[in-house]
Design a protein around this motif. Structure first.
Motif, PDB file in Angstrom:
ATOM      1  N   TYR A   5       0.693  -1.236  -0.120  1.00  0.00           N
ATOM      2  CA  TYR A   5       0.146  -0.021   0.111  1.00  0.00           C
ATOM      3  C   TYR A   5       0.796   1.158   0.117  1.00  0.00           C
ATOM      4  O   TYR A   5       0.336   2.396  -0.420  1.00  0.00           O
ATOM      5  CB  TYR A   5      -1.046   0.005   1.066  1.00  0.00           C
ATOM      6  CG  TYR A   5      -2.070  -1.114   0.949  1.00  0.00           C
ATOM      7  CD1 TYR A   5      -3.029  -0.892   0.135  1.00  0.00           C
ATOM      8  CD2 TYR A   5      -2.095  -2.398   1.459  1.00  0.00           C
ATOM      9  CE1 TYR A   5      -4.222  -1.773  -0.179  1.00  0.00           C
ATOM     10  CE2 TYR A   5      -2.955  -3.173   1.410  1.00  0.00           C
ATOM     11  CZ  TYR A   5      -3.898  -3.036   0.468  1.00  0.00           C
ATOM     12  OH  TYR A   5      -5.086  -3.797   0.403  1.00  0.00           O
ATOM     13  N   GLY A   9       0.415   4.114  -2.778  1.00  0.00           N
ATOM     14  CA  GLY A   9       0.124   5.467  -2.399  1.00  0.00           C
ATOM     15  C   GLY A   9       1.168   6.437  -3.061  1.00  0.00           C
ATOM     16  O   GLY A   9       0.717   7.640  -3.589  1.00  0.00           O
ATOM     17  N   HIS A  36      -8.434  11.518   3.492  1.00  0.00           N
ATOM     18  CA  HIS A  36      -8.388  10.051   3.083  1.00  0.00           C
ATOM     19  C   HIS A  36      -7.324   9.783   1.822  1.00  0.00           C
ATOM     20  O   HIS A  36      -6.647   8.746   2.093  1.00  0.00           O
ATOM     21  CB  HIS A  36      -9.672   9.698   2.551  1.00  0.00           C
ATOM     22  CG  HIS A  36      -9.960   8.117   2.275  1.00  0.00           C
ATOM     23  ND1 HIS A  36      -9.560   7.086   3.197  1.00  0.00           N
ATOM     24  CD2 HIS A  36     -10.214   7.552   1.075  1.00  0.00           C
ATOM     25  CE1 HIS A  36      -9.873   6.124   2.640  1.00  0.00           C
ATOM     26  NE2 HIS A  36     -10.273   6.284   1.515  1.00  0.00           N
ATOM     27  N   ILE A  40      -4.033   7.465   1.959  1.00  0.00           N
ATOM     28  CA  ILE A  40      -3.878   6.350   0.882  1.00  0.00           C
ATOM     29  C   ILE A  40      -2.300   6.717   0.414  1.00  0.00           C
ATOM     30  O   ILE A  40      -1.454   5.818   0.375  1.00  0.00           O
ATOM     31  CB  ILE A  40      -4.754   6.735  -0.260  1.00  0.00           C
ATOM     32  CG1 ILE A  40      -6.269   6.170   0.079  1.00  0.00           C
ATOM     33  CG2 ILE A  40      -4.315   5.946  -1.266  1.00  0.00           C
ATOM     34  CD1 ILE A  40      -7.079   6.276  -0.717  1.00  0.00           C
ATOM     35  N   LYS A  46      -5.729   1.138   3.741  1.00  0.00           N
ATOM     36  CA  LYS A  46      -5.743   0.626   2.588  1.00  0.00           C
ATOM     37  C   LYS A  46      -7.027   0.964   1.865  1.00  0.00           C
ATOM     38  O   LYS A  46      -8.261   1.340   2.319  1.00  0.00           O
ATOM     39  CB  LYS A  46      -5.910  -1.011   3.159  1.00  0.00           C
ATOM     40  CG  LYS A  46      -5.122  -1.601   3.760  1.00  0.00           C
ATOM     41  CD  LYS A  46      -5.382  -3.057   4.085  1.00  0.00           C
ATOM     42  CE  LYS A  46      -4.300  -3.742   5.085  1.00  0.00           C
ATOM     43  NZ  LYS A  46      -4.508  -5.238   5.414  1.00  0.00           N
ATOM     44  N   LEU A  47      -6.869   1.102   0.380  1.00  0.00           N
ATOM     45  CA  LEU A  47      -7.961   1.725  -0.375  1.00  0.00           C
ATOM     46  C   LEU A  47      -8.606   0.419  -1.096  1.00  0.00           C
ATOM     47  O   LEU A  47      -8.182  -0.463  -0.996  1.00  0.00           O
ATOM     48  CB  LEU A  47      -7.321   2.546  -1.564  1.00  0.00           C
ATOM     49  CG  LEU A  47      -6.454   1.882  -2.637  1.00  0.00           C
ATOM     50  CD1 LEU A  47      -6.380   3.219  -3.783  1.00  0.00           C
ATOM     51  CD2 LEU A  47      -5.117   1.703  -2.322  1.00  0.00           C
TER      52      LEU A  47
END
Length: 111
Positions: A5, A9, A36, A40, A46-47
């Motif tokens: 992640y 990101g 948010h 990310i 976690k998206l």
């Protein structure tokens, strides 16, 4: 398969900047908070798949590019698992042939 992640990101941040967007701009486009987006981009959250697709659409880039090495590593893991399945019940003679073939393939120059 474990997604990276942080890398995802960082890729989002890179392409957001290339598009000349601030976090707030991207957040407004995909209807989430700028906090948010920040989380990310720093890998703190976690998206979801839906968010990944929305971001890739907003940045006009494919999801694979945002996934980066995560995608390559996932494919390698899946291929390794399949190879393990295929060879797990082979007798010694057939397994030896797999090793010989793999050795020849490793020495073969592609492209």
């Amino acid at each position: 398969m474990e997604l990276d992640y942080l890398e995802i990101g960082q890729n989002i941040q890179k392409y957001r900047r290339i598009c000349g967007l601030r976090q707030k701009d991207l957040a407004e486009i995909i209807n989430v908070s700028d906090q948010h987006i920040s989380h990310i981009e720093t890998g703190r959250t976690k998206l979801s798949l839906a968010t990944l697709v929305a971001i890739s659409d907003a940045l006009q880039i494919d999801c694979n590019t945002l996934l980066g090495k995560t995608l390559v590593n996932a494919r390698r893991t899946a291929l390794q698992q399949r190879l393990d399945q295929l060879t797990s019940e082979l007798d010694s003679k057939r397994l030896g042939l797999v090793v010989e073939f793999t050795s020849m393939l490793a020495d073969y120059k592609l492209g």
